[in-house]
Design an enzyme around this catalytic site. Structure first.
Site, PDB file in Angstrom:
ATOM      1  N   HIS A 179       3.744   1.151  -6.166  1.00  0.00           N
ATOM      2  CA  HIS A 179       3.479   0.816  -7.372  1.00  0.00           C
ATOM      3  C   HIS A 179       2.118   0.984  -8.172  1.00  0.00           C
ATOM      4  O   HIS A 179       0.851   0.705  -7.463  1.00  0.00           O
ATOM      5  CB  HIS A 179       3.499  -1.317  -7.349  1.00  0.00           C
ATOM      6  CG  HIS A 179       4.547  -1.551  -7.156  1.00  0.00           C
ATOM      7  ND1 HIS A 179       5.144  -2.506  -5.655  1.00  0.00           N
ATOM      8  CD2 HIS A 179       5.915  -1.379  -7.302  1.00  0.00           C
ATOM      9  CE1 HIS A 179       6.233  -2.725  -5.479  1.00  0.00           C
ATOM     10  NE2 HIS A 179       6.899  -1.991  -6.582  1.00  0.00           N
ATOM     11  N   GLU A 233      -1.567  -1.386  -8.388  1.00  0.00           N
ATOM     12  CA  GLU A 233      -2.367  -1.877  -6.533  1.00  0.00           C
ATOM     13  C   GLU A 233      -3.003  -0.688  -6.513  1.00  0.00           C
ATOM     14  O   GLU A 233      -2.909  -0.175  -5.586  1.00  0.00           O
ATOM     15  CB  GLU A 233      -0.879  -2.347  -6.104  1.00  0.00           C
ATOM     16  CG  GLU A 233       0.383  -3.628  -6.903  1.00  0.00           C
ATOM     17  CD  GLU A 233       1.415  -3.210  -5.781  1.00  0.00           C
ATOM     18  OE1 GLU A 233       2.045  -3.157  -5.268  1.00  0.00           O
ATOM     19  OE2 GLU A 233       2.419  -3.983  -6.850  1.00  0.00           O
ATOM     20  N   HIS A 292       0.876  -2.326  -0.592  1.00  0.00           N
ATOM     21  CA  HIS A 292       0.345  -3.046  -1.730  1.00  0.00           C
ATOM     22  C   HIS A 292      -0.745  -3.895  -1.657  1.00  0.00           C
ATOM     23  O   HIS A 292      -2.026  -4.585  -1.177  1.00  0.00           O
ATOM     24  CB  HIS A 292       1.312  -3.635  -2.465  1.00  0.00           C
ATOM     25  CG  HIS A 292       3.035  -2.839  -1.461  1.00  0.00           C
ATOM     26  ND1 HIS A 292       3.679  -2.084  -2.923  1.00  0.00           N
ATOM     27  CD2 HIS A 292       2.944  -1.682  -0.861  1.00  0.00           C
ATOM     28  CE1 HIS A 292       5.087  -1.799  -2.660  1.00  0.00           C
ATOM     29  NE2 HIS A 292       4.679  -1.593  -1.778  1.00  0.00           N
ATOM     30  N   GLU A 326       0.360  -6.652   1.880  1.00  0.00           N
ATOM     31  CA  GLU A 326      -0.299  -6.720   1.223  1.00  0.00           C
ATOM     32  C   GLU A 326      -1.824  -7.258   0.847  1.00  0.00           C
ATOM     33  O   GLU A 326      -1.875  -8.253   1.356  1.00  0.00           O
ATOM     34  CB  GLU A 326       0.520  -8.189   0.226  1.00  0.00           C
ATOM     35  CG  GLU A 326       2.410  -7.526   0.248  1.00  0.00           C
ATOM     36  CD  GLU A 326       2.389  -7.389  -1.255  1.00  0.00           C
ATOM     37  OE1 GLU A 326       1.446  -7.084  -2.131  1.00  0.00           O
ATOM     38  OE2 GLU A 326       3.197  -7.211  -0.804  1.00  0.00           O
TER      39      GLU A 326
END
Ligand SMILES: O=C(O)CCC(=O)N[C@@H](CCC(=O)O)C(=O)O
Ligand SMILES: [Zn+2]
Length: 341
Positions: free
Chosen positions: A64, A67, A161, A225
């Site tokens: 992404h 990010e 991410h 994450e």
């Protein structure tokens, strides 16, 4: 000359983003410390040490494009390896996945790349686009990387991410569905050393990058994450000191020595509901600012759309990755409940 530029400045990501023609054909060269460098295309760089490695490690970021913290972390690691400040003793493949999305500071250009792996990029009903082409290329590169490692080496893939919204548990990882396989306590100890203290156990196949490496190549693979989305240059890198130090050690040491897994230090959840959006009127029934891992009582209405209401099935069921703006058919919300291993 390109090799001098890369080894003097370390600017592989900048060259990939702003001068991608430099890598229009594959490049291979050696560093002064004997490490072999292979660049098959922009944003993809493989380091192979002269010594016998025991680990094949994929570190991906920027699936992404907005990010940014993981992109900055990987950019710095690559740069330091090229400038001989960090010497890999393991095979490592760095992937900066969605370069065009980074340029427009968006999650994606045409389509969410992290829904296109395990062959989904070739779904015949969908039009071709650059995210589909890149997902196909990344599958091939990762496959070749793992398959050219030795049979004794262990495979790892950390797909880095950041979450769109704040999280009660700031650093967490999705453990892809293992189809009955054993969850690795060593990997959980590694993630704890990175400062990742929360794990979501996925209970179904997905089309994410980490599930692809886990399922196709038996890699220890995770979507990790690391905090919340911020623009390039606005991340507080002190928040990532533990993850940077642990990744450095993973790459550059023969054997990692980590404290054994302490289940008291880890929050473990299992995914209870995967809620997909079926209609344009899909609506979440909580505030936009509600952080990930906020929990609700059994029966609480979480989301609704034409013909359906989605409610908590358990007391303490928590929300993760809510997003009502996803494309029809895609995941708009996960719910998780605490569990143990
Ligand atoms: O914060 C969000 O809503 C999304 C953050 C993100 O990109 N998460 C990954 C998770 C992938 C997985 O479930 O393994 C994604 O949605 O692709
Ligand atoms: Zn992401």
């Amino acid at each position: 000359m390109l090799v001098d530029r890369l080894t003097e400045t370390g600017q592989f990501l900048a060259c990939s983003r702003f001068d991608p023609h430099l890598f229009s054909s594959p490049i291979e060269f050696s560093l002064a410390n004997g490490v072999n460098v292979a660049i098959p295309s922009p944003g993809i760089i493989q380091f192979s040490p002269a010594n016998q490695a025991s680990k094949d490690i994929v570190l991906s970021c920027g699936v992404h494009g907005n990010e940014t913290a993981p992109i900055e972390i990987c950019d710095d690691l690559v740069s330091r390896i090229l400038r001989l400040e960090l010497c890999p003793r393991q095979r490592v493949l760095f992937i900066f996945a969605n370069l065009p999305a980074m340029d427009i500071a968006q999650r994606f250009v045409e389509e969410n790349m992290n829904r296109l792996f395990s062959g989904e990029h070739a779904n015949s009903t969908a039009a071709q686009n650059q995210e589909r082409l890149r997902a196909c290329e990344l599958e091939k590169v990762v496959g070749q990387f793992f398959q050219t490692g030795t049979s004794e080496s262990t495979r790892f893939h950390y797909d880095l991410h950041t979450a769109i919204r704040a999280s009660k548990n700031d650093k967490f990882a999705v453990y892809p569905f293992l189809h009955g396989g054993r969850h690795s306590h060593e990997q959980l100890a590694f993630l704890l050393a990175c400062g990742v203290n929360t794990i979501l156990l996925s209970e179904s196949p997905t089309t994410t990058f980490s599930y692809f490496s886990s399922r196709q190549f038996g890699a220890h693979a995770f979507t990790v994450e690391l905090g919340k989305v911020y623009p390039f240059g606005q991340n507080d890198m002190s928040q990532f000191a533990a993850v940077i130090k642990t990744l450095e050690a993973l790459i550059s040491e023969d054997h990692l020595s980590l404290p054994p897994f302490d289940s008291e230090k880890m929050y473990i959840y299992r995914v209870n509901q995967v809620i997909n959006k079926h209609h344009h009127d899909f609506k979440l029934h909580f505030e936009d600012a509600t952080p990930n891992f906020t929990d609700f009582e059994k029966g609480h209405l979480l989301a609704s759309e034409t013909g359906a209401e989605y409610r908590c099935e358990f007391d303490g069921e928590a929300i993760v990755f809510p997003n009502e703006n996803v494309a029809i058919g895609q995941r708009a919300l996960l719910t998780v409940v605490p569990t143990q291993l």
